[in-house]
Scaffold this active site. Structure first.
Site, mmCIF file in Angstrom:
data_model
loop_
_atom_site.group_PDB
_atom_site.id
_atom_site.type_symbol
_atom_site.label_atom_id
_atom_site.label_comp_id
_atom_site.label_asym_id
_atom_site.label_seq_id
_atom_site.Cartn_x
_atom_site.Cartn_y
_atom_site.Cartn_z
ATOM 1 N N CYS A 2 1.089 -1.237 -0.442
ATOM 2 C CA CYS A 2 0.276 0.883 -0.001
ATOM 3 C C CYS A 2 0.916 1.089 -0.124
ATOM 4 C CB CYS A 2 -0.988 0.454 1.442
ATOM 5 S SG CYS A 2 -2.051 -1.718 1.603
ATOM 6 N N ARG A 27 4.149 -0.566 -5.003
ATOM 7 C CA ARG A 27 3.280 -0.322 -3.647
ATOM 8 C C ARG A 27 1.667 -1.435 -3.550
ATOM 9 N NH1 ARG A 27 6.551 1.855 0.851
ATOM 10 N NH2 ARG A 27 5.544 0.800 2.494
ATOM 11 N N TRP A 74 -3.368 -2.485 -1.798
ATOM 12 C CA TRP A 74 -2.334 -3.744 -2.276
ATOM 13 C C TRP A 74 -3.540 -4.448 -0.733
ATOM 14 C CZ3 TRP A 74 -0.500 -7.725 1.016
ATOM 15 C CH2 TRP A 74 -0.199 -9.323 -0.090
ATOM 16 N N ASN A 100 -1.984 1.970 5.872
ATOM 17 C CA ASN A 100 -0.937 0.715 5.325
ATOM 18 C C ASN A 100 -0.792 0.174 6.627
ATOM 19 O OD1 ASN A 100 0.558 -0.887 4.441
ATOM 20 N ND2 ASN A 100 2.406 0.834 4.493
ATOM 21 N N GLY A 101 -1.580 -1.429 6.769
ATOM 22 C CA GLY A 101 -0.945 -2.199 7.983
ATOM 23 C C GLY A 101 -2.087 -2.958 8.210
ATOM 24 N N GLU A 479 16.705 -18.225 -7.874
ATOM 25 C CA GLU A 479 16.004 -16.702 -8.527
ATOM 26 C C GLU A 479 15.735 -16.312 -9.810
ATOM 27 O OE1 GLU A 479 15.398 -13.961 -6.537
ATOM 28 O OE2 GLU A 479 16.102 -12.144 -8.057
ATOM 29 N N LYS A 483 11.963 -15.271 -10.703
ATOM 30 C CA LYS A 483 11.915 -13.857 -11.211
ATOM 31 C C LYS A 483 11.050 -14.173 -12.821
ATOM 32 C CE LYS A 483 12.986 -11.664 -9.947
ATOM 33 N NZ LYS A 483 13.675 -11.622 -8.386
ATOM 34 N N GLU A 486 7.059 -14.629 -10.744
ATOM 35 C CA GLU A 486 6.420 -13.325 -10.721
ATOM 36 C C GLU A 486 5.683 -13.314 -11.660
ATOM 37 O OE1 GLU A 486 8.732 -11.136 -7.093
ATOM 38 O OE2 GLU A 486 10.198 -12.052 -7.820
ATOM 39 N N HIS A 502 16.100 -36.709 -7.687
ATOM 40 C CA HIS A 502 16.086 -37.341 -6.508
ATOM 41 C C HIS A 502 14.339 -37.310 -6.760
ATOM 42 C CE1 HIS A 502 19.553 -38.916 -4.793
ATOM 43 N NE2 HIS A 502 19.565 -37.683 -5.219
ATOM 44 N N LYS A 601 5.484 -4.153 -4.075
ATOM 45 C CA LYS A 601 7.001 -3.885 -3.706
ATOM 46 C C LYS A 601 6.786 -3.388 -2.514
ATOM 47 C CE LYS A 601 10.799 -3.260 -5.001
ATOM 48 N NZ LYS A 601 11.737 -3.886 -5.842
HETATM 49 C C1 F6R Z 1 11.297 -10.937 -5.632
HETATM 50 C C2 F6R Z 1 10.976 -10.176 -4.455
HETATM 51 C C3 F6R Z 1 11.175 -10.106 -3.108
HETATM 52 C C4 F6R Z 1 11.464 -9.260 -2.043
HETATM 53 C C5 F6R Z 1 11.137 -9.876 -0.555
HETATM 54 C C6 F6R Z 1 11.758 -9.023 0.357
HETATM 55 O O1 F6R Z 1 11.290 -10.498 -7.031
HETATM 56 O O2 F6R Z 1 10.799 -8.681 -4.873
HETATM 57 O O3 F6R Z 1 11.148 -11.765 -3.093
HETATM 58 O O4 F6R Z 1 12.947 -9.434 -2.424
HETATM 59 O O5 F6R Z 1 9.833 -9.258 -0.499
HETATM 60 O O6 F6R Z 1 11.953 -7.371 -0.243
HETATM 61 P P1 F6R Z 1 12.732 -6.396 0.992
HETATM 62 O O7 F6R Z 1 14.302 -7.194 -0.321
HETATM 63 O O8 F6R Z 1 12.684 -5.519 0.553
HETATM 64 O O9 F6R Z 1 12.879 -7.180 2.011
#
Ligand code: F6R
Length: 606
Positions: A2, A27, A74, A100-101, A479, A483, A486, A502, A601
């Site tokens: 949010c 966000r 969000w 937000n929360g 990773e 990616k 996501e 396995h 984010k």
């Molecule tokens: C993946 C991604 C998330 C963040 C995770 C941690 O692309 O962006 O998995 O890596 O939410 O976020 P931070 O690093 O901000 O604590």
């Protein structure tokens, strides 16, 4: 998670709030809204979907207001809908609030308020807080907010306005960030600086349990118990160019390209060539000398960089290292004895689970050091020290440049430990030389992006993919899979290449693209054997290999070459083709790369 923004001043609040919302859209983006005070009445505009929907509503109205609050959501409580979108008005329409929360005890509060005539029309916990503030509001808004916050359990970053007070916005924080921007005869309040950096670079950050009362010309910060709190004004050291797309189609692509510079920024000024080590002022010398065991905790992409860190610390410095998901660490009674040091990694510095893990580690008596990107973020402030990645704002929801910067810092930390313990001067120099060559090598990879675009075209219709890697490149496989899933919604799994036999090998057939990290290392032959196993089951192997390895072409359908570097440095390079591949697959499938569904984010809720 949010985004919230508020404005009070002498300009048209609508455009400033919409501009702020757009910068915060990363966000959360399931609904958005704006509340403005005009001639003693609230004008509220909200809509399900992206901010552009609210913008359309506002474009049809002429509103004269220089005070307002806004929100991009969000969803946590209540599905994404117009009615659940913020701002929320209290039932008597005297109070407007963005939140937000999560308010954990909202059900009981809702029931109590209902019995006093304050009905809720949405399913949200936030509307209950608007009602509670109104219930306490007589003529002192700050006091009403203070009293209401004492009744709630949970987390919040809030902005509040009262209908009969067009000269004040109240902000408060507990668990979700709030920053106040100080302008000339105008003030801004937001969940992060990107919403306000166009207008001012002078900011104060609220700490937990602090309240700010903002008017056009001043602000006053107090604690929840009404004591005055003096705050330092900080200057933001980046500007608007850092948060625009700069000619790229998406933030993600821009941020992938920025890695030429961001990796360099991570080591700039931190290399000590005389001693063949790193200079990291944020971590006391004593830590490097006395630590017997390291725990690293983080979430998501930052967790995968921590896994790379585990290999680095154990291999280079022989320090026993454990890596834990922050969300697990916090509830697991971790054993932290003398000699254990905890590192937390977080791009945003606001991730709720990581913050909780940090606090748990401190509660258990450990020193905690951070690797964070956002200067002044909660995690940066609550740790005992640490290292900033200096990667600049990361807006793309899928993290890219943060990952390579974090690994660069982890390498510097491992080098600092190792050189004080066991590593030769010569080996230290070799690592430093590899580091300073990285920007050039990254550039070379980016220049070959077209090859990855073609590969993406070829495989974009797949429903599953496997990513395999070994040793220090196993986290890179994880990773790469993250990616892809996501942003393209293709199911993907990362696996240690040898572990595949396995179980996951059962999935392999002629429709399964298998991306294998097969760059030069002392286990390359083992990885080649794993490739043979895939090939024998008709899997379609795409290898990431080191320049000059021609023989690998015979085994694989496609090969993408990366420049030669030391194995321990290779994750920084090897992840870049995987980022680009995921990006191009998502574009090919018509996905919204910068705003993937269901994600946001910075996850500031548990
Ligand atoms: C993946 C991604 C998330 C963040 C995770 C941690 O692309 O962006 O998995 O890596 O939410 O976020 P931070 O690093 O901000 O604590």
């Amino acid at each position: 998670m949010c985004g919230i923004v508020g404005y009070i001043g002498h300009k048209n609040a609508t455009s400033i709030l919409l501009d702020g919302l757009k910068r915060l859209e990363y966000r959360g983006y399931d609904s958005a809204g704006v509340a403005l005070l005009e001639n003693g009445d609230f004008r509220v505009f909200k809509e399900k979907g992206k901010i552009v929907e609210v913008e359309k509503l506002l474009s049809k109205k002429k509103i004269h207001s220089s005070i307002g609050i806004a929100h991009t959501r969000w969803a946590t409580h209540g599905e994404p809908s117009k009615i659940n979108a913020h701002p929320h008005l209290s039932f008597d329409k005297r109070i407007a609030l963005v939140h937000n929360g999560i308010i954990e005890n909202y059900r009981i509060l809702k029931k109590n308020l209902q019995s006093k005539g304050f009905q809720s029309i949405s399913d949200t916990d936030s509307e209950v807080l608007a009602n509670l503030i109104s219930y306490y509001y007589q003529n002192d808004l700050e006091e009403a907010v203070r009293r209401a916050l004492k009744d709630i359990n949970g987390t919040y970053g809030i902005l509040v306005m009262a209908k009969d007070n067009p000269n004040m916005i109240i902000g408060a924080r507990h668990g979700s960030p709030i920053v106040v921007g100080i302008g000339e005869k105008e003030m801004f309040v937001a969940s992060d600086v990107s919403a306000i950096v166009t207008y001012t670079k002078s900011v104060i950050y609220l700490d937990d349990n602090e309240i700010v009362a903002v008017t056009q010309n001043e602000y006053r910060t107090t604690s929840l118990s009404a004591y005055t709190v003096e705050k330092d004004i900080q200057e933001i050291d980046w500007d608007i160019d850092d948060i625009t797309k700069g000619g790229f189609d998406h933030y993600m692509l821009k941020e992938i390209h920025e890695q030429v510079d961001t990796v360099q920024n991570a080591f700039r000024g931190r290399l000590n060539w005389d001693e063949a080590t790193a200079k990291l002022g944020g971590i006391p010398e004593e830590v490097f000398l006395t630590t017997e065991r390291v725990i690293i905790t983080a979430c998501g992409t930052s967790y995968y960089s921590a896994l790379v860190g585990e290999y680095l610390l154990e291999e280079l410095a022989e320090i026993p290292t454990e890596v834990e998901y922050a969300s697990e660490f916090r509830y697991r009674s971790p054993i932290i004895k003398k000699g254990t040091v905890v590192f937390v990694i977080s791009q945003s510095g606001e991730t709720a689970d990581t913050l909780a893990a940090l606090r748990e580690a401190k509660r258990k008596g450990s020193k905690v050091y951070g690797i964070t990107n956002v200067v002044g973020s909660t995690i940066a402030r609550e740790t005992d020290g640490g290292v900033y990645t200096h990667a600049g704002p990361e807006i793309g929801v899928a993290s890219t440049k943060a990952f390579t910067s974090q690994i660069t810092i982890l390498l510097l930390i491992a080098l600092s430990f190792a050189r004080r313990r066991r590593m030769s001067h010569q080996r230290g120099l070799e690592i430093l030389r590899n580091l300073v060559n990285l920007p050039h090598s990254i550039k070379q990879i980016l220049e070959n992006s077209n090859k990855l675009k073609q590969l993406a075209k070829k495989h974009a219709k797949s429903s599953n993919m496997l990513f395999l890697g070994r040793h220090i490149n196993y986290p890179v496989a994880l990773e790469g899979a993250l990616k892809l899933k996501e942003i393209s919604y293709i199911h993907a799994e990362g696996y240690p290449a040898a572990e595949m036999k396995h179980g996951p090998i059962a999935l392999i057939d002629e429709n399964m693209p298998v991306i294998v990290i097969a760059t030069d290392s002392n286990i390359l032959e083992k990885v080649i054997s794993n490739i043979q196993e895939v090939k024998a089951r008709k899997g379609r192997v795409i290898a990431i290999a080191t320049e000059g390895n021609h023989s690998i072409q015979e085994l694989c359908e496609d090969v993408f070459y990366v420049p030669k570097v030391l194995d321990i440095v290779s994750p920084i390079l090897n992840v870049i083709p995987l980022q680009l591949f995921a990006y191009y697959v998502a574009v090919e499938r018509g996905c919204e790369v910068d705003q993937p569904r269901n994600l946001a984010k910075s996850v500031t809720v548990e």
